[in-house]
Scaffold this active site. Structure first.
Site, short mmCIF file in Angstrom:
data_model
loop_
_atom_site.label_atom_id
_atom_site.label_comp_id
_atom_site.label_asym_id
_atom_site.label_seq_id
_atom_site.Cartn_x
_atom_site.Cartn_y
_atom_site.Cartn_z
N ILE A 108 28.32 -33.36 5.36
CA ILE A 108 29.42 -32.38 5.25
C ILE A 108 30.16 -32.21 6.58
CG2 ILE A 108 28.10 -30.26 5.74
CD1 ILE A 108 29.67 -29.13 3.19
N SER A 161 21.36 -23.64 -1.22
CA SER A 161 20.00 -23.20 -1.61
C SER A 161 19.04 -24.31 -2.03
CB SER A 161 20.03 -22.14 -2.74
OG SER A 161 20.40 -20.87 -2.25
N THR A 162 19.50 -25.57 -2.02
CA THR A 162 18.63 -26.64 -2.53
C THR A 162 17.76 -27.29 -1.46
OG1 THR A 162 20.28 -28.37 -2.21
CG2 THR A 162 20.27 -27.24 -4.34
N GLY A 163 17.86 -26.79 -0.21
CA GLY A 163 17.03 -27.36 0.86
C GLY A 163 15.84 -26.44 1.12
N GLY A 202 18.84 -27.78 8.37
CA GLY A 202 19.66 -28.32 7.29
C GLY A 202 21.14 -28.36 7.63
N VAL A 203 21.95 -27.96 6.66
CA VAL A 203 23.40 -27.95 6.82
C VAL A 203 23.81 -27.08 8.01
CG1 VAL A 203 25.57 -27.24 5.73
CG2 VAL A 203 23.80 -28.30 4.36
N ASP A 204 23.18 -25.93 8.11
CA ASP A 204 23.49 -24.97 9.16
C ASP A 204 23.34 -25.61 10.55
OD1 ASP A 204 24.18 -22.48 10.04
OD2 ASP A 204 22.28 -21.51 9.57
N ASN A 223 21.97 -18.82 6.95
CA ASN A 223 20.97 -17.80 6.63
C ASN A 223 21.52 -16.45 7.09
OD1 ASN A 223 20.12 -17.29 9.41
ND2 ASN A 223 19.25 -19.35 9.28
P1 ADP Z 1 19.45 -23.80 2.07
O1 ADP Z 1 18.77 -23.05 3.19
O2 ADP Z 1 20.59 -23.01 1.44
O3 ADP Z 1 18.48 -24.35 1.08
P2 ADP Z 1 19.76 -26.36 3.49
O4 ADP Z 1 20.73 -26.58 4.57
O5 ADP Z 1 18.30 -26.34 3.83
O6 ADP Z 1 20.22 -24.99 2.79
O7 ADP Z 1 19.98 -27.44 2.34
C1 ADP Z 1 21.03 -27.41 1.40
C2 ADP Z 1 21.30 -28.82 0.91
O8 ADP Z 1 22.12 -29.51 1.87
C3 ADP Z 1 20.06 -29.70 0.72
O9 ADP Z 1 20.22 -30.41 -0.50
C4 ADP Z 1 20.11 -30.63 1.93
O10 ADP Z 1 19.53 -31.90 1.63
C5 ADP Z 1 21.59 -30.78 2.14
N1 ADP Z 1 22.02 -31.18 3.50
C6 ADP Z 1 21.32 -31.17 4.66
N2 ADP Z 1 22.09 -31.59 5.68
C7 ADP Z 1 23.31 -31.90 5.16
C8 ADP Z 1 24.53 -32.40 5.69
N3 ADP Z 1 24.68 -32.68 6.99
N4 ADP Z 1 25.58 -32.58 4.84
C9 ADP Z 1 25.48 -32.28 3.53
N5 ADP Z 1 24.36 -31.80 2.96
C10 ADP Z 1 23.28 -31.62 3.76
#
Ligand code: ADP
Length: 191
Positions: free
Chosen positions: A11, A124-126, A32-34, A24
């Site tokens: 992303i 929420s899927t991570g 993760g994404v954050d 969060n």
């Molecule tokens: P949450 O805490 O809401 O579960 P996460 O960031 O842990 O969020 O994960 C949300 C989703 O994003 C997961 O399916 C994870 O595999 C995916 N993800 C992790 N890094 C990236 C990225 N750089 N770009 C897109 N999706 C990502």
């Protein structure tokens, strides 16, 4: 008419007006994404998050809500931070509503910001543990309904051209694609 698109990728590499962060409630970064967004976007995003904590969001951001900051060094204009629910068997119904709210609130905020394109991760899927297929169904049906409402005068409208779901890995992409096909064929609209 706004297009919903699915891509497999990172992303932080998306050239869109708004990137949505699966944040969060502390707004102060995580994994993760954050983590990826703060790493790629640089310190300006965290500085604005800290300022939000010091003003309107002293107690943090609640699940289902959304707030915007700069996108820093990302190839985007804004990051919209939203806090998804943690998956819990005993409160799936409330979690479903909160997850839908993340998509609705983020979309509305993006439209308010004048975005033409928005990229969402699978919120929420991570770490938060929401099963991918259920999350995909909630994400896609909520965004589709919100865009349809916009078409008839309610919900998020404006000049939005594309809502892009950015799925990390082929498995997540495949699940979203399957659910999207099912919805297009008039299958179950929500969980
Ligand atoms: P949450 O805490 O809401 O579960 P996460 O960031 O842990 O969020 O994960 C949300 C989703 O994003 C997961 O399916 C994870 O595999 C995916 N993800 C992790 N890094 C990236 C990225 N750089 N770009 C897109 N999706 C990502």
């Amino acid at each position: 008419m706004t297009q919903i698109t699915l891509v497999q990728g990172d992303i932080t590499a998306q050239h869109v007006d708004v990137v949505v962060n699966a944040a969060n409630s502390s707004l102060l970064g995580g994994g993760g994404v954050d983590g990826a967004i703060h790493r790629a976007g640089g310190p300006r995003i965290l500085a604005e998050c800290r300022a939000l904590r010091a003003s309107h969001y002293g107690g943090g951001l609640k699940e289902g809500q959304a707030v915007a900051t700069t996108a820093g060094d990302l190839p985007a204009e804004h990051v919209v931070h939203t806090v998804g629910p943690v998956y819990r068997d005993e409160s799936v119904e409330r979690g479903t509503e909160l997850l839908a709210s993340c998509y609705r609130q983020s979309l509305r905020l993006a439209v308010e910001l004048g975005a033409r394109s928005v990229a969402f991760p699978a919120i929420s899927t991570g770490v938060f543990g929401w099963p991918m297929e259920s999350a995909a169904r909630i994400a896609l049906s909520t965004v589709r309904a919100e865009l349809a409402a916009a078409g008839s005068g309610g919900g998020a409208d404006g000049g939005l051209v594309e809502v892009r779901f950015v799925l990390f890995g082929s498995e997540a992409y495949g699940v979203f694609e399957g659910v999207w096909r099912e919805l297009a064929e008039g299958g179950p609209a929500a969980d």
